[in-house]
Design an enzyme around this catalytic site. Structure first.
Site, PDB file in Angstrom:
ATOM      1  N   ASN A  72       0.861  -1.189   0.000  1.00 42.16           N
ATOM      2  CA  ASN A  72       0.000   0.000   0.000  1.00 42.16           C
ATOM      3  C   ASN A  72       0.895   1.235   0.000  1.00 42.16           C
ATOM      4  OD1 ASN A  72      -1.859   2.021   0.452  1.00 42.16           O
ATOM      5  ND2 ASN A  72      -2.202   1.502   2.617  1.00 42.16           N
ATOM      6  N   TRP A  73       0.940   1.910  -1.148  1.00 38.97           N
ATOM      7  CA  TRP A  73       1.819   3.079  -1.254  1.00 38.97           C
ATOM      8  C   TRP A  73       1.240   4.295  -0.523  1.00 38.97           C
ATOM      9  CZ3 TRP A  73       4.316   3.858  -6.771  1.00 38.97           C
ATOM     10  CH2 TRP A  73       5.118   2.745  -7.079  1.00 38.97           C
ATOM     11  N   LYS A  74      -0.023   4.212  -0.129  1.00 37.14           N
ATOM     12  CA  LYS A  74      -0.717   5.391   0.437  1.00 37.14           C
ATOM     13  C   LYS A  74      -0.547   6.566  -0.536  1.00 37.14           C
ATOM     14  CE  LYS A  74       0.446   3.581   4.923  1.00 37.14           C
ATOM     15  NZ  LYS A  74       0.103   3.676   6.312  1.00 37.14           N
ATOM     16  N   GLY A 122       2.793  -1.103   4.227  1.00 32.72           N
ATOM     17  CA  GLY A 122       2.821   0.299   3.834  1.00 32.72           C
ATOM     18  C   GLY A 122       4.234   0.756   3.551  1.00 32.72           C
ATOM     19  N   GLY A 123       4.881   1.349   4.552  1.00 36.49           N
ATOM     20  CA  GLY A 123       6.204   1.952   4.373  1.00 36.49           C
ATOM     21  C   GLY A 123       7.220   1.047   3.688  1.00 36.49           C
ATOM     22  N   GLY A 140       2.245   2.374  10.636  1.00 42.18           N
ATOM     23  CA  GLY A 140       3.169   3.491  10.446  1.00 42.18           C
ATOM     24  C   GLY A 140       3.900   3.914  11.711  1.00 42.18           C
ATOM     25  N   SER A 166       3.414  -1.989  10.339  1.00 41.22           N
ATOM     26  CA  SER A 166       4.867  -1.957  10.541  1.00 41.22           C
ATOM     27  C   SER A 166       5.542  -3.282  10.207  1.00 41.22           C
ATOM     28  CB  SER A 166       5.193  -1.521  11.980  1.00 41.22           C
ATOM     29  OG  SER A 166       4.710  -0.207  12.213  1.00 41.22           O
ATOM     30  N   GLU A 183      -5.357  -4.954  10.833  1.00 41.74           N
ATOM     31  CA  GLU A 183      -4.372  -3.890  11.008  1.00 41.74           C
ATOM     32  C   GLU A 183      -4.661  -3.139  12.305  1.00 41.74           C
ATOM     33  OE1 GLU A 183      -2.428  -2.674   7.111  1.00 41.74           O
ATOM     34  OE2 GLU A 183      -4.173  -1.422   7.331  1.00 41.74           O
TER      35      GLU A 183
HETATM   36  C1  PEP Z   1      -0.737   0.190   5.815  1.00 41.58           C
HETATM   37  O1  PEP Z   1      -0.607   1.172   5.118  1.00 41.58           O
HETATM   38  O2  PEP Z   1      -1.737  -0.497   5.686  1.00 41.58           O
HETATM   39  C2  PEP Z   1       0.317  -0.145   6.776  1.00 41.58           C
HETATM   40  C3  PEP Z   1       0.201  -1.250   7.466  1.00 41.58           C
HETATM   41  O3  PEP Z   1       1.379   0.709   6.882  1.00 41.58           O
HETATM   42  P1  PEP Z   1       2.811   0.411   7.555  1.00 41.58           P
HETATM   43  O4  PEP Z   1       3.292  -0.895   6.995  1.00 41.58           O
HETATM   44  O5  PEP Z   1       3.671   1.569   7.131  1.00 41.58           O
HETATM   45  O6  PEP Z   1       2.602   0.334   9.021  1.00 41.58           O
END
Ligand code: PEP
Length: 255
Positions: free
Chosen positions: A8-10, A237-238, A176, A216, A170
């Protein structure tokens, strides 16, 4: 169950990034042909990059996903995007109910349920995100919270819908923040979600819905999380923003 890794690039990226990322990611993924065959992979860039990413990924085993959809078919909804528009861009999966939309954009459980239905009607697999806040966990309310989220998101579905749905657990406190759920916490909650799903869809269909963990996930912790039998994949995400990092996360997940 064949695991899933969804990036997920957001609201990150650029056309330049898409053009550089995709070949680099494919090189890493396909270098070991066996890796690509052992996992479902999807990338979810922002709306403007979906079309180009789909073109670059045509004929490769990587799905393109969106991060949101409007619950209506079309009409007076300025700034919104419909499921059929996503479909035209090659989108076959869509994140719904991400906590950044629940909390930052006021999306309710009921609205997320409507989005799930419009996606299913349009042939797009909904990746339904659920998860509790830190305060809800501290109050020992986390299981009730995710049950309520599941109940609203997955009610009155058409027959056969279970084979199209994915769940993303999640915990909000892990997204994040650099603080992932421990493998034990993930295992416990995924087991609880699995129990709810088999109760709702029966022991056949309910057992086949993938439950991804998100929050994360990194190449360093992916292996411990993904080795848990109840964890069927990761929503990342990240760590999905750099192709080499996502490839490494994939390798760790399956090692
Ligand atoms: C997400 O965007 O769904 C997510 C889990 O982000 P991250 O991996 O950065 O915590």
């Amino acid at each position: 169950m064949k695991p899933w890794i969804v990036g997920n690039w957001k609201m990150n990226g650029s056309r330049k990034m898409v053009r550089e990322y995709v070949p680099a990611f494919l090189d890493g993924l396909l270098e070991s042909g066996e890796l690509a065959a052992r996992v479902h992979v999807a990338l979810c860039p922002p709306f403007p990059y979906l079309g180009e990413m789909s073109s670059l990924l045509t004929s490769y085993p990587v799905r393109v996903g969106a991060q949101n959809v409007n619950q209506h078919e079309n009409g007076y909804y300025t700034g919104e995007v419909s499921a059929s528009m996503l479909s035209e861009l090659g989108v076959t999966l869509c994140i719904v109910g991400h906590s950044e939309r629940r909390h930052g954009h006021g999306e309710s459980n009921a609205l997320i349920g409507e989005k799930v239905k419009i996606l299913l009607a349009g042939g797009i697999a909904p990746l339904v995100c659920i998860g509790e806040t830190q305060a809800e966990r501290d109050a020992d309310d986390h299981q009730r919270v995710v049950e309520a989220q599941l109940e609203s998101a997955l009610q009155d579905l058409p027959a056969g819908a279970a084979s199209e749905i994915l769940i993303g657990y999640e915990p909000v406190w892990a997204i994040g923040t650099g603080v992932n759920a421990t493998p034990e916490q993930a295992e416990e909650m995924h087991g609880h979600i699995r129990g709810w799903l088999t109760g709702r869809f029966g022991s056949g269909d309910g057992a086949t819905i993938p439950i991804l963990y998100g929050g994360s996930v990194t190449p360093e912790n992916a292996r411990a999380l993904m080795s848990r039998p109840e964890v069927n994949g990761a929503l990342v995400g990240g760590s999905s923003l750099k192709p080499e990092m996502l490839v490494s996360l994939l390798q760790q997940s399956l090692s």
